[in-house]
Scaffold this motif. Structure first.
Motif, PDB file in Angstrom:
ATOM      1  N   LEU A 123       5.756   5.612   7.413  1.00  0.00           N
ATOM      2  CA  LEU A 123       6.097   5.516   5.995  1.00  0.00           C
ATOM      3  C   LEU A 123       6.315   4.062   5.586  1.00  0.00           C
ATOM      4  CD1 LEU A 123       8.503   8.566   5.501  1.00  0.00           C
ATOM      5  CD2 LEU A 123       6.211   8.253   4.533  1.00  0.00           C
ATOM      6  N   VAL A 124       6.917   3.284   6.477  1.00  0.00           N
ATOM      7  CA  VAL A 124       7.066   1.842   6.224  1.00  0.00           C
ATOM      8  C   VAL A 124       5.696   1.195   6.112  1.00  0.00           C
ATOM      9  CG1 VAL A 124       7.873  -0.336   7.199  1.00  0.00           C
ATOM     10  CG2 VAL A 124       9.322   1.683   7.345  1.00  0.00           C
ATOM     11  N   ALA A 125       4.793   1.518   7.039  1.00  0.00           N
ATOM     12  CA  ALA A 125       3.440   0.963   7.007  1.00  0.00           C
ATOM     13  C   ALA A 125       2.723   1.353   5.730  1.00  0.00           C
ATOM     14  CB  ALA A 125       2.658   1.440   8.231  1.00  0.00           C
ATOM     15  N   HIS A 126       2.914   2.584   5.290  1.00  0.00           N
ATOM     16  CA  HIS A 126       2.291   3.046   4.038  1.00  0.00           C
ATOM     17  C   HIS A 126       2.761   2.194   2.864  1.00  0.00           C
ATOM     18  CE1 HIS A 126       1.138   5.616   0.675  1.00  0.00           C
ATOM     19  NE2 HIS A 126       2.402   5.609   0.297  1.00  0.00           N
ATOM     20  N   ASN A 127       4.054   1.948   2.781  1.00  0.00           N
ATOM     21  CA  ASN A 127       4.587   1.149   1.677  1.00  0.00           C
ATOM     22  C   ASN A 127       4.069  -0.283   1.708  1.00  0.00           C
ATOM     23  OD1 ASN A 127       5.985   3.106   0.339  1.00  0.00           O
ATOM     24  ND2 ASN A 127       8.005   2.526   1.084  1.00  0.00           N
ATOM     25  N   VAL A 128       3.964  -0.847   2.907  1.00  0.00           N
ATOM     26  CA  VAL A 128       3.449  -2.216   3.044  1.00  0.00           C
ATOM     27  C   VAL A 128       2.012  -2.301   2.543  1.00  0.00           C
ATOM     28  CG1 VAL A 128       2.810  -4.009   4.696  1.00  0.00           C
ATOM     29  CG2 VAL A 128       5.002  -2.845   4.925  1.00  0.00           C
ATOM     30  N   VAL A 129       1.179  -1.329   2.931  1.00  0.00           N
ATOM     31  CA  VAL A 129      -0.223  -1.330   2.520  1.00  0.00           C
ATOM     32  C   VAL A 129      -0.359  -1.112   1.020  1.00  0.00           C
ATOM     33  CG1 VAL A 129      -2.411  -0.090   2.728  1.00  0.00           C
ATOM     34  CG2 VAL A 129      -1.092  -0.629   4.774  1.00  0.00           C
ATOM     35  N   GLU A 130       0.426  -0.187   0.465  1.00  0.00           N
ATOM     36  CA  GLU A 130       0.350   0.081  -0.972  1.00  0.00           C
ATOM     37  C   GLU A 130       0.774  -1.141  -1.782  1.00  0.00           C
ATOM     38  OE1 GLU A 130      -0.942   2.855  -2.511  1.00  0.00           O
ATOM     39  OE2 GLU A 130      -1.593   3.173  -0.439  1.00  0.00           O
ATOM     40  N   ARG A 131       1.767  -1.857  -1.284  1.00  0.00           N
ATOM     41  CA  ARG A 131       2.198  -3.075  -1.988  1.00  0.00           C
ATOM     42  C   ARG A 131       1.139  -4.175  -1.852  1.00  0.00           C
ATOM     43  NH1 ARG A 131       5.787  -7.710  -1.638  1.00  0.00           N
ATOM     44  NH2 ARG A 131       7.098  -7.799  -3.505  1.00  0.00           N
ATOM     45  N   ALA A 132       0.473  -4.231  -0.697  1.00  0.00           N
ATOM     46  CA  ALA A 132      -0.604  -5.206  -0.507  1.00  0.00           C
ATOM     47  C   ALA A 132      -1.754  -4.925  -1.468  1.00  0.00           C
ATOM     48  CB  ALA A 132      -1.086  -5.171   0.944  1.00  0.00           C
ATOM     49  N   LYS A 133      -2.043  -3.647  -1.688  1.00  0.00           N
ATOM     50  CA  LYS A 133      -3.091  -3.282  -2.639  1.00  0.00           C
ATOM     51  C   LYS A 133      -2.710  -3.722  -4.054  1.00  0.00           C
ATOM     52  CE  LYS A 133      -4.416   1.052  -2.065  1.00  0.00           C
ATOM     53  NZ  LYS A 133      -4.280   2.491  -1.692  1.00  0.00           N
ATOM     54  N   ALA A 134      -1.433  -3.590  -4.387  1.00  0.00           N
ATOM     55  CA  ALA A 134      -0.974  -4.042  -5.701  1.00  0.00           C
ATOM     56  C   ALA A 134      -1.057  -5.566  -5.812  1.00  0.00           C
ATOM     57  CB  ALA A 134       0.457  -3.568  -5.945  1.00  0.00           C
ATOM     58  N   LEU A 135      -0.713  -6.260  -4.730  1.00  0.00           N
ATOM     59  CA  LEU A 135      -0.794  -7.728  -4.722  1.00  0.00           C
ATOM     60  C   LEU A 135      -2.230  -8.210  -4.895  1.00  0.00           C
ATOM     61  CD1 LEU A 135       1.711  -8.787  -1.897  1.00  0.00           C
ATOM     62  CD2 LEU A 135       1.730  -9.610  -4.266  1.00  0.00           C
ATOM     63  N   ALA A 136      -3.171  -7.478  -4.309  1.00  0.00           N
ATOM     64  CA  ALA A 136      -4.572  -7.883  -4.352  1.00  0.00           C
ATOM     65  C   ALA A 136      -5.155  -7.824  -5.760  1.00  0.00           C
ATOM     66  CB  ALA A 136      -5.391  -7.000  -3.411  1.00  0.00           C
ATOM     67  N   SER A 137      -4.452  -7.173  -6.674  1.00  0.00           N
ATOM     68  CA  SER A 137      -4.967  -7.065  -8.041  1.00  0.00           C
ATOM     69  C   SER A 137      -4.675  -8.306  -8.875  1.00  0.00           C
ATOM     70  CB  SER A 137      -4.364  -5.834  -8.729  1.00  0.00           C
ATOM     71  OG  SER A 137      -2.957  -5.976  -8.889  1.00  0.00           O
ATOM     72  N   PHE A 138      -3.876  -9.232  -8.334  1.00  0.00           N
ATOM     73  CA  PHE A 138      -3.523 -10.443  -9.074  1.00  0.00           C
ATOM     74  C   PHE A 138      -4.432 -11.596  -8.652  1.00  0.00           C
ATOM     75  CE2 PHE A 138       0.327  -7.890  -9.053  1.00  0.00           C
ATOM     76  CZ  PHE A 138       0.722  -7.954 -10.377  1.00  0.00           C
TER      77      PHE A 138
END
Length: 275
Positions: A123-138
Motif C-alpha cells: 500500500l505504501v508502494a502504491h501511494n508512492v507510485v500514484e504520487r509519482a504519476k501526479a508529479l509527472a504531470s507538471f
C-alpha cells in the motif's frame, strides 16, 4: 481545612481528565459544521457497513471481481520478485485502494504472521507510485506549489499515518520500512537516497558525534519516520515539510545533526557509515 482542599481540587481538576478531550471536541465541531471526513462519519454512524461473507458463493464473486487485472495497483514493494502476495493479501490491497479512494474505514483482520505488514508495504508502494504519476504531470517545479508556498492539492492526500495503542508495533513498522534489508537483493544497488536516510537514522553519543550504523541498520531511503517523540518529529521536519519557510526553519534546527559534507561531485557524504 478539608473544605478548602476540596474547593482547590475542584478548581484545578476538570470533571473529565483525558488526553482525548481536545480530539473529541474537534470531532464534535467538525461534525456540527458538516465536515469531519468520511472515516469519522462512518465511525460514528449507527448504520453498519456489512460486507459479503467471503466464504459464500456471493463472497467468491466479490473476490474474483476485486482481483480483476485492471484493478491491480501499479506499484509494488521491491521485495523478492519470486514471491507474490497471497490471494487474500492481494484482495485486501485492491479492496483498500477501491474503498478508500474517497476516504472511509476498512478493517483487515488476521493473527500474527499472516502478512499484514507485508500488505502494508504494498500500500505504501502504491501511494508512492500514484504520487509519482501526479508529479509527472507538471512541467516545472514551481507549478507544484501554490501562491502561499504549499503543495498543490493534487500532490497531497498520499500521506500515511500508522497508529496503534501498541507503541512498539508502530515503531517496528516505521523503523523497518527504510531498512536496506527490507528490499530484495537486486534492488539494493540504488544509493542516491541512502546518505540522508542513514544520517537521520544514526544515533549520537554524548558529545553529539554520529555513531556508525551496523550492517543490519543500513537504510535505503527516507520513506518512513517514527514520529512519536517531539525531538524525532522535529528532526524529521526537513524531509516532511512542504512549505519553504518551515523547511528553512527545520534546516536550521538540524544544523550540527545533519552535517552532510559536499564533495567535489556535489554528492552529500554523511558522517554516518554507509558501505
Amino acid at each position: 481545612m478539608i473544605e478548602e482542599d476540596h474547593e482547590i481540587s475542584e478548581e484545578t481538576l476538570p470533571i473529565l481528565n483525558s488526553f482525548f478531550l481536545e480530539d473529541i471536541e474537534r470531532a464534535m465541531i467538525a461534525i456540527a459544521q458538516g465536515g469531519g471526513g468520511e472515516a469519522l462519519l462512518q465511525y460514528l454512524s449507527v448504520r453498519q457497513n456489512r460486507h459479503d461473507d467471503l466464504y459464500t458463493p456471493k463472497g467468491l464473486q466479490t473476490i474474483v471481481r476485486h482481483l480483476s487485472p485492471h484493478l491491480m495497483p501499479h506499484g509494488r514493494w521491491p521485495s523478492d520478485p519470486r514471491y507474490s502476495m497471497s490471494l487474500m493479501q492481494q484482495f485486501s490491497i485492491n479492496t483498500a485502494i477501491q474503498k478508500l479512494d474517497e476516504g472511509g474505514l476498512l478493517s483487515v483482520n488476521g493473527p500474527p504472521g499472516t502478512g499484514k505488514t507485508t500488505m502494508l508495504r504494498d500500500l505504501v508502494a502504491h501511494n508512492v507510485v500514484e504520487r509519482a504519476k501526479a508529479l509527472a504531470s507538471f512541467g516545472k517545479v514551481t507549478e507544484t506549489f501554490n501562491t502561499a508556498g504549499y503543495l498543490v492539492s493534487s500532490l497531497t492526500g498520499f500521506e500515511m499515518v500508522v497508529a496503534s495503542s501498541n507503541n512498539a508495533a508502530v515503531e517496528n513498522i516505521s523503523r523497518e520500512l527504510p531498512l536496506l534489508k527490507s528490499l530484495a537483493q537486486e534492488f539494493r544497488e540504488a544509493e542516491y537516497l541512502r546518505p540522508v536516510a542513514n544520517q537521520l537514522s544514526a544515533r549520537t553519543n554524548r558529545a553529539g558525534e554520529f555513531l556508525p550504523l551496523d550492517d543490519e541498520e543500513q537504510c535505503w531511503g527516507v520513506i518512513a519516520a517514527i514520529m512519536g517523540k517531539r525531538e524525532i518529529a522535529r528532526n524529521s521536519a526537513i524531509v516532511s515539510s512542504s512549505h519553504p519557510i518551515l523547511k528553512r526553519k527545520a534546516q536550521k534546527r538540524l544544523t550540527g545533526q545533519m552535517n552532510l559534507i559536499s564533495s567535489t561531485s556535489g554528492v552529500g557524504v554523511p558522517l554516518a557509515k554507509t558501505p
